[in-house]
Scaffold this active site. Structure first.
Site, PDB file in Angstrom:
ATOM      1  N   ARG A 113      12.595  25.961 -53.914  1.00 48.19           N
ATOM      2  CA  ARG A 113      11.406  25.535 -53.175  1.00 48.19           C
ATOM      3  C   ARG A 113      11.391  24.035 -52.936  1.00 48.19           C
ATOM      4  O   ARG A 113      10.792  23.555 -51.972  1.00 48.19           O
ATOM      5  CB  ARG A 113      10.144  25.946 -53.936  1.00 48.19           C
ATOM      6  CG  ARG A 113       9.945  27.443 -53.880  1.00 48.19           C
ATOM      7  CD  ARG A 113       8.661  27.928 -54.500  1.00 48.19           C
ATOM      8  NE  ARG A 113       8.702  29.376 -54.498  1.00 48.19           N
ATOM      9  CZ  ARG A 113       8.690  30.129 -55.581  1.00 48.19           C
ATOM     10  NH1 ARG A 113       8.592  29.577 -56.773  1.00 48.19           N
ATOM     11  NH2 ARG A 113       8.776  31.433 -55.479  1.00 48.19           N
ATOM     12  N   PHE A 140       8.705  31.841 -45.869  1.00 53.34           N
ATOM     13  CA  PHE A 140       9.803  32.282 -46.757  1.00 53.34           C
ATOM     14  C   PHE A 140       9.819  31.605 -48.129  1.00 53.34           C
ATOM     15  O   PHE A 140       9.061  30.689 -48.377  1.00 53.34           O
ATOM     16  CB  PHE A 140      11.159  32.291 -46.044  1.00 53.34           C
ATOM     17  CG  PHE A 140      11.746  30.984 -45.587  1.00 53.34           C
ATOM     18  CD1 PHE A 140      11.170  29.763 -45.880  1.00 53.34           C
ATOM     19  CD2 PHE A 140      12.943  31.005 -44.865  1.00 53.34           C
ATOM     20  CE1 PHE A 140      11.756  28.590 -45.459  1.00 53.34           C
ATOM     21  CE2 PHE A 140      13.536  29.831 -44.446  1.00 53.34           C
ATOM     22  CZ  PHE A 140      12.943  28.624 -44.740  1.00 53.34           C
ATOM     23  N   GLU A 141      10.635  32.157 -48.990  1.00 57.78           N
ATOM     24  CA  GLU A 141      10.709  31.748 -50.403  1.00 57.78           C
ATOM     25  C   GLU A 141       9.335  31.789 -51.077  1.00 57.78           C
ATOM     26  O   GLU A 141       8.936  30.876 -51.787  1.00 57.78           O
ATOM     27  CB  GLU A 141      11.377  30.377 -50.539  1.00 57.78           C
ATOM     28  CG  GLU A 141      12.850  30.450 -50.153  1.00 57.78           C
ATOM     29  CD  GLU A 141      13.654  29.261 -50.651  1.00 57.78           C
ATOM     30  OE1 GLU A 141      13.357  28.780 -51.757  1.00 57.78           O
ATOM     31  OE2 GLU A 141      14.581  28.855 -49.945  1.00 57.78           O
ATOM     32  N   GLY A 142       8.629  32.884 -50.839  1.00 60.36           N
ATOM     33  CA  GLY A 142       7.275  33.039 -51.375  1.00 60.36           C
ATOM     34  C   GLY A 142       6.272  32.568 -50.342  1.00 60.36           C
ATOM     35  O   GLY A 142       6.250  31.387 -50.011  1.00 60.36           O
TER      36      GLY A 142
END
Lengths: 277, 574
Positions: free
Chosen positions: B271, B391-393
């Protein structure tokens, strides 16, 4: 061939507006300036690397050495040519007050005596002082042939000579110099086909401009040798002939533009308003 | 608690300011800084001479020769240790390089980011020496490319829903992998995948065991066609299918059954790459904006002279300063060996992606008419920016995570939060721990003692905000207990206040360093940015925390429920 490339550290020309002069005009302040290799010298590095490699193969044909004069901080500037592929660097320790073009040319001549390169390749001038004298003086000291403002270089006579295209006001002047020689380069030496060493295939496409260094090259550059010497080691007296009496910033540009309809009107305005004709 | 287990933000939830974690503001050692400066200069030159971002977007592809040049450049081995053929950059240096790449082109940044921030990160963090020796050298040169395969049609951050299954063979030597993953970045050409698969029976009653596996492209592994996307069109996004793929047991990453832990640790650091990439795009956009406001004239003067434009430029700059401060504070924490930075990195991702969205929107607005024309880069940059909030959570799951993980003890991760969201009552028992703790901040206001006196007003905003946060958290837990797991309106307010508090802390630390270095006159511009940001942050924190318990939450839930029932907006004027 063995090529020596003298490079100068200059203030980043892209940030030239940060340049300041002290209130009394006695000096230029260097605070907040970023340092770079003089662009013309970097073109010389690129040209030297092109001369000394079989383009595209990774094969190296000869040694390329950069040299600079200055204090320890200059070592950081020398890392860029080393990262681009230059083999090693030499730093002649000197302070700014000790050197001008005459001292630089003498120091370079002394290093050339030691290193015995086949070619000294350098920028036509530095973008700070714009003197355009060091290369010429060096050739004189060495008694070597010289070609200035090179826009193309081609290896000739089995590597014993160079055919150099020189950019002059009237066009391109082509001349052949026997090695060893001093060649100073102009902007167009980094055009894709400006340098021909007779080994790199003719269809090899170089990028326009000086190459970027790979990140591996940058890591390797940290381990490449930087030999240090000094003016006194070289037997050169730090006695510059040029004396700087005062610095001042150029007047700010007014930024006004006038549009004209015809060439006649342009000539008229240049004559009557701008008074330059 | 040992130094490594501390988390600055989790402590703030408990009313404790762990000042020593964030002061002095971290910086790279001089040698690495010098190296990074050279890397950045050469990447800029690479970008200028090799990259045509508009063409990449138009053709939906990074040209093959450009990809080769990126590999030769060394951009695929940034984080891999030198002993395995990479550059061994620190977290801060890596983030700074990603920042530069994102300023050149988002597709390129996403491609090398998916490879290093997440694709091979599991091997770096959890791989055995053998696994590292086997995979890292080829990944460092880019001869092989990595991808991270977690998401499935029915699951993103919810591990229990993973259906891809890895079954141990009778001889115990292999797993047989079956299933599929979707939206895998680099899926079209990656050779090495970090795959998360269920290694226990799929029936719902059993606690799922998820295992992380290193899977090489080979028999049984195929990818679908490249997905057509709104932005980052040059990057490859595909589905991945596993049809009886044989994976040796030596390729288990970490411990069997502990795959979710692997996934979370990878995403925590990944992140930060998104945050620094957002920063790179933001800096470029602010540059475009400032050029535009000087060029464009309206009513006889440059539009930059108008107050409404100045307000936009100033806010963009202040928020960029905060994002830069928090991103490199967090990478600095990683480089200093702090292990729990999950909350901090989630904050950086949410704040970075939303600040980028704000900045790209305002930049397009400043450009006005030409901003909307495809001939100019604004609309492409806006399309490229949009994915970061997804994306990525998604930023929603990350807000829930920030709020809920903050309320738990340090060391608890998204796994528990996911569990809590699935089974609110059973899964959130851990919260009781917090409720009975004596939160120090309630009794004694903690102080930021190392902030430079010039910033005392801003420090008070932080101190009061953090006390208020701890009080609100404590009050909520006493009143609602485990029900907090279901109270997303409240979670959102807590998360948003935490984001601004972390930003403020980072800004105070960085600006203090500038003041100590350069004195008041020299650091005047940093102080202005810090003050401007803290004014913005204070208004937002007050909005979230002063008026904390809101009757309107229930009203809004009711409105939503009615809209669901109607299947949309049910009103008209005719």
């Amino acid at each position: 061939m063995k090529i020596l490339v003298p490079v100068k550290r200059v203030a980043d020309p892209d940030n030239a507006n940060k340049m300041k002069v002290t209130a009394d005009g006695s000096a230029v302040t260097s605070e907040g300036l970023a340092w770079k290799v003089n662009p013309f010298d970097e073109y010389a590095v690129e040209a030297a690397l092109r001369l000394n490699e079989k383009g595209g193969s990774g094969d190296v044909l000869g040694e390329t050495v950069v040299i600079s004069l200055g204090d320890d901080e200059v070592i950081q500037t020398l890392r860029q040519p080393l990262a681009m592929g230059v083999d090693r660097a030499i730093l002649v320790k000197a302070s700014d007050g000790e050197i001008d073009s005459t001292v630089v040319a003498k120091a370079l001549a002394a290093v050339v005596e030691k290193e015995q390169p086949d070619l000294v390749l350098m920028g036509k001038q530095a973008v700070d002082g714009d003197s355009n004298t060091a290369g010429q003086m060096l050739a004189e000291h060495l008694g070597w042939p010289m070609a200035t403002f090179a826009m193309s270089i081609e290896v000739a006579d089995d590597g014993k000579a160079l055919v150099v295209g020189r950019e002059v006001d009237t066009g391109v002047l082509t001349l052949k110099v026997t090695l060893p020689a001093v060649v100073t380069v102009d902007l167009r030496i980094v055009a894709p086909a400006a340098v021909k060493n007779g080994v790199t295939p003719d269809d090899h496409a170089y990028n326009e401009g000086a190459r970027y260094a790979s990140l591996k090259g940058i890591m390797k550059a940290k381990k490449k040798p930087v030999d240090q010497t000094s003016l006194s080691d070289l037997g050169v007296e730090a006695s510059p002939l040029v004396e700087y009496t005062k610095y001042e910033l150029p007047p700010a540009r007014s930024g006004s533009a006038t549009f004209v309809e015809s060439v006649d009107e342009l000539v008229e305005k240049l004559r009557t308003e701008a008074k330059v004709l | 608690m040992t130094a490594d287990e501390r988390s600055f933000m989790k402590s703030i939830f408990h009313g404790v300011i762990e000042e020593s974690l964030i002061f002095p503001y971290p910086e790279m050692d001089p040698e690495e800084r010098e190296t990074v400066q050279m890397i950045l200069e050469n990447i800029q030159r690479f970008g200028e001479s090799e990259v045509d971002a508009a063409k990449i977007d138009r053709e939906h592809k990074i040209p093959d020769d450009l990809l080769t040049k990126m590999k030769e450049m060394g951009l695929f081995g940034l984080t891999i240790p030198e002993e395995h053929g990479g550059l061994g950059l620190s977290a801060s240096a890596y983030a700074r390089v990603i920042q530069e790449m994102a300023a050149i082109d988002a597709s390129l940044a996403v491609t090398i980011g998916a490879h290093q921030s997440i694709g091979l990160k599991g091997i770096l963090l959890h791989g055995t020496d053998e696994q590292k020796k086997q995979f890292l050298p080829d990944l460092a040169t880019g001869e092989r490319v990595a991808a991270f395969a977690l998401t499935e049609p029915g699951t993103g951050s919810d591990a229990a829903a993973i259906t891809t299954r890895a079954e141990l063979t009778d001889d115990g030597q292999h797993y047989i992998l079956n299933g599929s993953k979707i939206w895998i970045t680099n899926g079209g050409f990656a050779d090495v995948f970090t795959v998360f698969a269920r290694t226990s029976a799929p029936d719902s009653g059993v606690k799922p065991r998820i295992t992380a596996l290193i899977v090489e492209r080979g028999e049984g592994l195929t990818n679908g066609p490249s997905e057509e996307k709104m932005g980052i069109r040059g990057s490859s996004t595909t589905e991945i299918f596993f049809d009886d793929v044989k994976v040796p047991v030596e390729n288990v990453l970490g411990e069997p059954g502990r795959g979710f832990k692997v996934a979370m640790s990878v995403l925590n650091s990944g992140r930060l790459g998104l945050a620094s990439g957002a920063l790179g795009a933001i800096k470029r956009l602010i540059q475009m904006s400032t050029e535009r406001v000087n060029e464009r004239k309206a009513f006889g003067r440059p539009i930059g002279e108008f107050g409404m434009i100045k307000e936009k430029i100033a806010r963009m700059s202040a928020e960029a300063y905060a994002l830069e401060s928090m991103t490199y504070l967090t990478t600095g924490l990683i480089d200093a060996g702090v292990e729990d930075y999950s909350l901090e990195s989630a904050i950086c991702k949410v704040y970075g992606s939303e600040t980028l969205w704000y900045v790209v929107n305002e930049t397009l607005q400043i450009a006005a008419g030409i901003g909307y024309m495809s001939e100019y880069p604004y609309e492409r940059l806006m399309r490229d920016a949009r994915i970061n909030m997804i994306f990525e959570g998604t930023n929603e799951i990350l807000r829930a995570f920030i709020a809920l993980a903050g309320m738990q003890s340090p060391g608890k991760h998204l796994a528990e939060v996911a569990k809590a969201m699935r089974e609110p009552i059973k899964g959130f028992g851990l919260l009781r721990e917090f409720a009975v703790q004596k939160a120090r901040g309630l009794v004694l206001r903690e102080r930021l003692e190392r902030v430079h006196p010039v910033l005392s007003r801003e420090a008070v905003i932080f101190e009061e905000g953090s006390v208020l946060l701890a009080q609100r958290v404590e009050q909520t837990l006493r009143k609602h207990g485990r029900e907090i797991a279901e109270m997303q309106f409240v979670q959102k307010r807590i998360a948003e206040a935490s984001i601004d508090l972390y930003a403020l802390a980072a800004v105070l630390s960085r600006t203090t360093r500038a003041l100590e270095r350069k004195g008041e006159a020299g650091a005047q511009r940093e102080v202005h940015l810090a003050t401007a940001f803290s004014t913005l942050a204070k208004a937002r924190i007050d909005d979230r925390l002063v008026n904390f318990e809101r009757d309107s939450d229930e009203l809004l839930k009711e409105v939503a429920a009615q809209t669901y029932a109607d299947g949309g907006y049910a009103f008209d004027i005719v």
